[in-house]
Structure formats: structure tokens, C-alpha cells
Design a protein around this motif. Structure first.
Motif, short mmCIF file in Angstrom:
data_model
loop_
_atom_site.label_atom_id
_atom_site.label_comp_id
_atom_site.label_asym_id
_atom_site.label_seq_id
_atom_site.Cartn_x
_atom_site.Cartn_y
_atom_site.Cartn_z
N LEU A 85 0.82 -1.20 0.00
CA LEU A 85 0.00 0.00 0.00
C LEU A 85 0.86 1.26 0.00
N GLY A 86 1.99 1.21 0.69
CA GLY A 86 2.88 2.37 0.75
C GLY A 86 3.77 2.31 1.97
N THR A 87 4.71 3.24 2.02
CA THR A 87 5.68 3.32 3.10
C THR A 87 5.63 4.69 3.74
N LEU A 88 5.62 4.73 5.05
CA LEU A 88 5.72 5.97 5.79
C LEU A 88 7.14 6.09 6.31
N THR A 89 7.72 7.26 6.17
CA THR A 89 9.08 7.51 6.66
C THR A 89 9.10 8.76 7.52
N ALA A 90 10.11 8.86 8.34
CA ALA A 90 10.31 10.04 9.17
C ALA A 90 11.71 10.56 8.94
N PRO A 91 11.86 11.88 8.90
CA PRO A 91 13.20 12.43 8.75
C PRO A 91 14.00 12.25 10.04
N PRO A 92 15.33 12.23 9.93
CA PRO A 92 16.13 12.14 11.16
C PRO A 92 15.92 13.39 12.01
N ALA A 93 16.06 13.24 13.30
CA ALA A 93 15.91 14.38 14.20
C ALA A 93 16.94 15.45 13.86
N LYS A 94 16.53 16.71 13.92
CA LYS A 94 17.43 17.82 13.60
C LYS A 94 18.40 18.10 14.73
N THR A 95 18.01 17.70 15.93
CA THR A 95 18.84 17.93 17.11
C THR A 95 19.24 16.59 17.70
N ASN A 96 20.52 16.42 17.98
CA ASN A 96 21.00 15.20 18.61
C ASN A 96 20.86 15.36 20.12
N ASP A 97 19.96 14.58 20.71
CA ASP A 97 19.75 14.68 22.15
C ASP A 97 20.57 13.64 22.92
N GLY A 98 21.49 12.96 22.23
CA GLY A 98 22.31 11.96 22.89
C GLY A 98 21.53 10.72 23.29
N CYS A 99 20.42 10.47 22.62
CA CYS A 99 19.57 9.30 22.85
C CYS A 99 18.96 9.28 24.24
N ARG A 100 18.68 10.43 24.81
CA ARG A 100 18.03 10.46 26.13
C ARG A 100 16.59 10.01 26.05
N ALA A 101 15.92 10.28 24.94
CA ALA A 101 14.49 10.00 24.87
C ALA A 101 14.14 8.82 23.98
N SER A 102 15.00 8.40 23.05
CA SER A 102 14.56 7.33 22.17
C SER A 102 15.72 6.59 21.56
N CYS A 103 16.09 6.95 20.35
CA CYS A 103 17.05 6.23 19.53
C CYS A 103 16.57 4.80 19.30
N MET A 104 17.36 3.82 19.62
CA MET A 104 17.00 2.44 19.33
C MET A 104 16.43 1.71 20.55
N ASP A 105 16.09 2.44 21.60
CA ASP A 105 15.65 1.79 22.83
C ASP A 105 14.37 0.99 22.67
N TRP A 106 13.48 1.43 21.83
CA TRP A 106 12.18 0.76 21.74
C TRP A 106 12.00 0.07 20.40
#
Length: 152
Positions: A85-106
């Protein structure tokens, strides 16, 4: 990336349909990262997190996988036959927060979500809602939760 359907109703398992996505790899390695919405007898839609491979030599993903893109492909199942049907994509974050809130954790940075007839994808710092229109997927709206740059 290859995703196969297997009929299990008889004495012998039988491969029925295949979905092949060139230039992609599974975006989730710690659990069953795909989700499925049942739409009727042997009909539905599944969402599958992807890592879009862009290695110059065309080889399989390597350590770049862990900093890869956030994407979810949605595929229709009709009697074990698959149609993208299609693909949804997200751009990379503009600010590097040092993976405090996400990155590959989930679980691989992407997650498909079905809520009733709603189709959503949580990718990186974005929540994207899409509409299925016939055999196509179109983005309806998106919300970003990306950290903002601090101003001095």
C-alpha cells in the motif's frame, strides 16, 4: 527483505504469497515487529518496520543499521496474496539529544499501530497517521516530538 505467507490448513504447509522489498532489511531484531489488522476472512493489512539500506556496495546491513532510517511499510493481505500500500518515513531528528528519549531503545526506531480503522506509525520522534485509499496509502497528518534546540 522477504516476507512470506504460509497456508497451514492441510497436512502440508504451503507457501502462498511473497512480499519482496529491494534495498530494505527488517527494522526490528528483538521481537516480532510487524502488526496486523484483520479486515475480513483472510483479508487484512500488516505494518512492518524497515531499515532502508543504502550501502554503496549493495551489501546487507552492517553497523550502519543501528543508526538507520525510520520507516514502516504497509501491505495488504488478500487470501495470502500481498500488495504494498505504501511506506511511511520520518526524517532524522534535527537535534542530537544523545539518545536520552529514544534512539533504538524501543524496538528498532519504528512501530506500526492500528487503532480501529486508523493506520499509524511511530517512527523516531514522529507519530504519523495515514489513510488507506483503495490500494494506496497517503499521509493524513504527523506530529513531531523531537527535542528542540535550546536558544542561548
Amino acid at each position: 527483505l522477504v516476507f512470506s505467507s504460509i497456508a497451514l490448513g492441510s497436512d502440508k504447509a504451503d507457501t502462498k504469497g511473497r512480499y519482496v522489498r529491494k534495498g530494505a532489511a527488517q527494522g526490528e531484531t528483538r521481537s516480532h515487529g510487524f502488526f496486523y489488522r484483520l479486515d475480513g476472512d483472510q483479508k487484512g493489512v500488516f505494518g512492518l518496520p524497515l531499515h532502508l539500506v543504502s550501502l554503496a556496495d549493495g551489501s546487507a546491513f552492517d553497523s550502519s543499521y543501528h543508526s538507520g532510517s525510520a520507516a514502516v511499510v504497509f501491505v495488504r493481505n488478500d487470501g495470502l496474496a500481498f500488495k504494498e500500500l505504501g511506506t511511511l518515513t520520518a526524517p532524522p531528528a534535527k537535534t542530537n539529544d544523545g539518545c536520552r528519549a529514544s534512539c533504538m531503545d524501543w524496538y528498532g526506531n519504528s512501530r506500526p499501530i492500528f487503532l480501529g480503522d486508523r493506520v499509524l506509525a511511530l517512527m523516531g520522534y514522529e507519530l504519523v497517521e495515514a489513510k488507506v485509499d483503495g490500494d494506496t496509502l497517503r499521509t493524513a497528518r504527523r506530529a513531531s516530538f523531537a527535542p528542540q534546540e535550546k536558544t542561548p
